[in-house]
Enzyme design. Sequence first.
Site, short mmCIF file in Angstrom:
data_model
loop_
_atom_site.label_atom_id
_atom_site.label_comp_id
_atom_site.label_asym_id
_atom_site.label_seq_id
_atom_site.Cartn_x
_atom_site.Cartn_y
_atom_site.Cartn_z
N THR A 9 -9.01 4.13 11.71
CA THR A 9 -9.27 4.98 12.89
C THR A 9 -10.66 4.78 13.47
O THR A 9 -10.83 4.63 14.69
CB THR A 9 -9.09 6.47 12.51
OG1 THR A 9 -7.81 6.64 11.91
CG2 THR A 9 -9.22 7.35 13.74
N LYS A 49 0.88 -1.17 0.00
CA LYS A 49 0.00 0.00 0.00
C LYS A 49 0.92 1.21 0.00
O LYS A 49 1.60 1.49 0.98
CB LYS A 49 -0.90 0.00 1.23
CG LYS A 49 -1.87 1.18 1.17
CD LYS A 49 -2.77 1.26 2.36
CE LYS A 49 -3.48 2.61 2.34
NZ LYS A 49 -3.80 3.11 3.64
N ALA A 97 -9.49 6.18 4.01
CA ALA A 97 -9.20 7.36 4.83
C ALA A 97 -10.38 8.29 4.98
O ALA A 97 -11.06 8.66 4.01
CB ALA A 97 -8.01 8.16 4.29
N GLY A 98 -10.61 8.66 6.19
CA GLY A 98 -11.62 9.66 6.48
C GLY A 98 -13.00 9.12 6.73
O GLY A 98 -13.90 9.84 7.15
#
Lengths: 374, 66, 257
Positions: free
Chosen positions: C207, C97, C184-185
């Site tokens: 996350t 990645k 992401a996000g």
Amino acid sequence: MSFVEEILRYPEEQILEQMAATTANQVEQALATDHLRIRDLITLLSPTALDYLEPMAQKAHHITQQRVGNTIQLFTPMYLSNECSNGCKYCGFNANNNIPRTTLTLDEIEQEAQIIHDYGFRSILLLTGEHKKMADNSYLIAAIQKIKPLFSSISIEVYPMDTDGYKQMVAAGVDGLTVYQETYNRELYKEMHPFGKKRNYTYRLEAPDRAGEAGIRRIGVGALLGLGNFATEAFYTGLHAHYIARQYWRSHVSISFPRICPADGGFAPINPVNDKQLVQMICAMRLLIPDAALFMSTRENAELRNSLMPLGITHMSAGSCTAPGGHAHKGESTEQFTIDDDRTPEQISEVIRAQGFEAVWKDWDSAFLNNLAV
Amino acid sequence: MQIIINSKPVTVATNCTISELIAHLNLNIKRIAIEYNREILAPEQFYTTIMNDNDCIEIVNFVGGG
Amino acid sequence: MDELIIAGRSFRSRLMVGTGKFASNAQMAATIAASGGEIVTVALRRVNVGDQQDDLLNHIDRNKYLLLPNTSGARNAEEAIRLARLARAAGCEPWIKLEVTPDPYYLLPDPIETLKAAEILVKEGFIVLPYINADPVLAKHLQEVGVATVMPLGAPIGSNKGLKTRDSIAIIIEQAIVPVVVDAGLGAPSHAAEAMELGADAVMINTAMAVAGNPVMMAAAFGKAVEAGRQAYLAGLGKEQKQAVASSPLTGFLRDE
């Protein structure tokens, strides 16, 4: 994967089945979608969608206005040679047709090109049949180099070439290419092309791929409407354009809508395409690929062309003559197909303006490309 | 002799091989990568590479990450 | 079966999971198990010599999960390439990645260095999954050099803001010739479902799971959301009917035949 493999993922029977089962609700859903998928293309080309032509047209018009505004680009075709070694059953240049054959000399090409230039055209499409002895790559390159000073955009609609051939064309100054598959149906294709190099279905099908690899700026696809089943030919055309747009992302894809008309040899369409279907296809292509160039040819009559202009057409030919040398010497040679539009470019501009569009004669100049010797 | 491991000076036996160092440090030889004087070693090279004074070794392993 | 295929390898789950920011390795392991994910990302860092910590890989069964090392920490192509090579030398399959993040404030990916590194790594035989901003032209460049997927961000890493780049991602999906993984996000299962409904081939979450009140339960929720979103995409979502703007008819010229 090349387009040959891609097209196998959508067998004709399956497409026809899905189209037959399309509901009105599905058509409405597709019309409300912004990023159309292949199955939306099937929906919009189904018989059910024929009841939705007005909303399709409105959306196609709206999208085209956002993309190119109220403009239509004009170009004219110039036939360099009607020599042909293929036996395409629908074509006036068929090798078996007993017509006078001409291949323009470089001087005649220059003369013809000058006349076209003086009319005001800056974008030209060069056409030949397929005859390696009379009109081959070097003949084409010589012609292109001859007329380059007169035109800012040169496209070709000739026999399929290999990648190296297309690279040569790019180096010579070609920025556009059109190659019609005629019919995407293998069996019908074989039947329509009994002899000659054109008989090779796969080689022709992969021509746009090779053009993409060679870096040609505009790649044009299309089926000859009236040969195969309308809905599936329209579908495969859209599929082909969609594939080319994704694979060769630096090139601009264009779609044309040639409809069979009487030719020298009297070929009647097997599956005639009516005006409603033509409208359906133009709108569906616009909705599928908002940025595709959509080409309208001179095969259609003037009145119909006016009505088709607001539906998403971005390029139109004008002042056409499908006989080689036909501009300089009217009536001396014979035509590939009869033209139903003999308006002058001034008249065309007027008519276009009356429809609410601005005629654009020059939109691109290959002189901007720094890898071409100007 | 003295070598630098991950920017820290460490004393090891003379003529120590990389594989011996890994064993000495109690690391799992299959889960690390080693850069020996800025060159990434293939695992087979661990056994044959004999270190010299002032060599720089980077040893990395896997940690959590997104 | 509607499987995710990357570089010729098929996966049942369309949820990729990160292993960072967890309170413990044990919690991380339980979380990825609950997610149903089959591709797990890890990072490379220097070993703490003399201060042995619990090895992360003791908690990830490599027979069950495909380890996808990332190049986090790299600030330019050279560093990313070095990390990729180290990962391969450490015994990983050559999947990488690619993350090149010189900006330490938002950890936004560097498009120029990413393209540079991708081209080189593809030539060295790596299966490259590049993390990028949702830039459709960059995505095309990367596909041209042979990456196995593109991974556009929904919002900056860790921001949990959701699909802020929605319109650009829709374009990337439309133009893609490789799978598109939104990474992401994404802060909530509804964000993940939204990405899948848009047509993404997979999503990556780290996350949002790691900092949830109950990471294991959150992971299960994400797993369900990804499946739900994918199913909705396949089923064909009902579209909001836009108000038609009255305008003169365009097809009046067509006669009934």
